[in-house]
Design an enzyme around this catalytic site. Structure first.
Site, PDB file in Angstrom:
ATOM      1  N   HIS A  80      -1.861   1.782  -5.450  1.00  0.00           N
ATOM      2  CA  HIS A  80      -3.543   1.374  -5.338  1.00  0.00           C
ATOM      3  C   HIS A  80      -3.534  -0.055  -5.552  1.00  0.00           C
ATOM      4  CE1 HIS A  80      -4.965   6.188  -5.862  1.00  0.00           C
ATOM      5  NE2 HIS A  80      -3.669   5.651  -4.493  1.00  0.00           N
ATOM      6  N   HIS A 238      -8.099   5.751   2.452  1.00  0.00           N
ATOM      7  CA  HIS A 238      -7.853   6.357   1.692  1.00  0.00           C
ATOM      8  C   HIS A 238      -6.086   5.863   1.966  1.00  0.00           C
ATOM      9  CE1 HIS A 238      -6.481   6.354  -2.866  1.00  0.00           C
ATOM     10  NE2 HIS A 238      -5.493   7.031  -2.168  1.00  0.00           N
ATOM     11  N   ASP A 242      -3.724   3.288   1.225  1.00  0.00           N
ATOM     12  CA  ASP A 242      -2.112   3.812   0.250  1.00  0.00           C
ATOM     13  C   ASP A 242      -1.180   2.796   1.157  1.00  0.00           C
ATOM     14  OD1 ASP A 242      -2.379   5.161  -1.913  1.00  0.00           O
ATOM     15  OD2 ASP A 242      -2.446   7.279  -0.827  1.00  0.00           O
ATOM     16  N   HIS A 265       4.278   8.451   1.585  1.00  0.00           N
ATOM     17  CA  HIS A 265       4.276   7.130   1.108  1.00  0.00           C
ATOM     18  C   HIS A 265       6.149   7.530   1.475  1.00  0.00           C
ATOM     19  CE1 HIS A 265       1.535   6.427  -1.349  1.00  0.00           C
ATOM     20  NE2 HIS A 265       1.153   7.338  -2.184  1.00  0.00           N
TER      21      HIS A 265
END
Length: 311
Positions: A80, A238, A242, A265
């Site tokens: 973030h 969001h 990321d 991720h």
């Protein structure tokens, strides 16, 4: 006409501090931003160890992005903060970390943006280098995939698909600049499912997670947070945040389009490694001299041996 890009590198004008708890450790943590010289990049300092914010330093991608050794010295949950630096165009920064994790704050990048705005951005006298995507690069994992494609700007096209009807299939696509990041992406919060909480706690994750820093979906597939969502598609926004934070680990802004479907991720990091491992897939460029008010023309430059994109 070229594309409108920042010519010179940037840092912060002065120091600023943020504190809170780590979303996974549940422990109090504090971070101090300090201005850094041109060509420093983003560096995390944890006790007596420094971690450069580049993909080759990534040690784990389970529920967050971690630099260093998960079983030893590391700094976790950097995505973030890195998204805020990417979104606002901060090139050089020293981040002193008291703890082993970046504070989760409200689960978005909004308070990082506020901290940066509090002290202001300083333009430095050294040209910024960009990684320009020259050909498509794609990676797949089951039904998930991610790819970079050539594009005349910096763009993200992210799509997610969850079985939960509270989320379902959502997409977000936009060119990225600091204004769009502030308005459309920075305030989107991390999210999770109540049914996963006990399993995560047992594995040592989400010990600091709460309704103050996460959007939580209950067993009845309803949003538990009293205030509801900040955007109707906050979940995919969001995921875009990321992705921006993970791709900031290229060590330089990229010129191209990043697309993903059901990413995360691990896939973001793998796609970035795939791009940077193929020197025919990108070139390193900077803006040429130009008159005020004109868009940038780009010229290729040679990369130093120690450059972040040299994996």
């Amino acid at each position: 006409m070229g594309i409108d890009l920042q010519d010179y590198q940037t840092t912060l004008k002065s120091r600023v501090t943020l504190s809170g708890i780590g979303v996974h450790s549940g422990k109090p943590v504090a971070i101090h931003f300090a201005p850094a010289d041109a060509d420093t990049g983003v560096v995390f300092q944890v006790v007596d160890r420094e971690f450069r914010a580049i993909v080759s330093e990534v040690g784990a991608t389970d529920l967050c992005t971690l630099l260093g050794d998960p079983a030893g010295q590391h700094v976790a949950t950097i995505e973030h903060l890195m998204a805020a630096l990417f979104g606002l165009g901060i090139d050089n920064l020293l981040i002193e970390v008291e703890g082993a994790e970046i504070p989760i704050l409200d689960g978005s990048a909004a308070q990082f943006v506020e901290a940066i705005d509090q002290v202001g951005i300083e333009v430095q006298g050294v040209k910024r280098r960009y990684i320009r995507v020259l050909k498509p690069v794609r990676i797949e994992s089951g039904a998930s995939w991610a790819e970079f494609r050539p594009y005349g700007g910096t763009r993200f096209e992210v799509e997610i698909d969850f079985e939960s009807p509270a989320i379902g299939r959502q997409s977000f696509a936009s060119d990225i600049n600091d204004d769009i990041f502030r308005r459309e992406i920075s305030r989107a919060r991390t999210f999770g499912f109540m049914k996963d909480v006990e399993r995560l706690w047992a594995a040592g994750y989400a010990l600091g997670s709460s309704l103050e820093n996460s959007v939580v979906i209950g067993d009845d597939n309803q949003i538990i947070n009293i205030e509801g969502l900040r955007f109707s598609n906050e979940f995919v926004r969001h995921k875009t945040l990321d992705a921006m934070g993970d791709l900031a680990l290229a060590g330089a802004r990229f010129i191209g389009c990043f697309r993903s479907y059901r990413g995360g991720h691990r896939l973001n990091a793998a796609a970035l490694r795939r791009l940077l491992s193929d020197r025919s897939a990108f070139e390193v460029v900077e803006t040429s001299r130009r008159e005020r008010g004109r868009s940038a023309e780009l010229i290729a430059v040679s990369a130093a041996v120690h450059a972040p994109w040299t994996l």
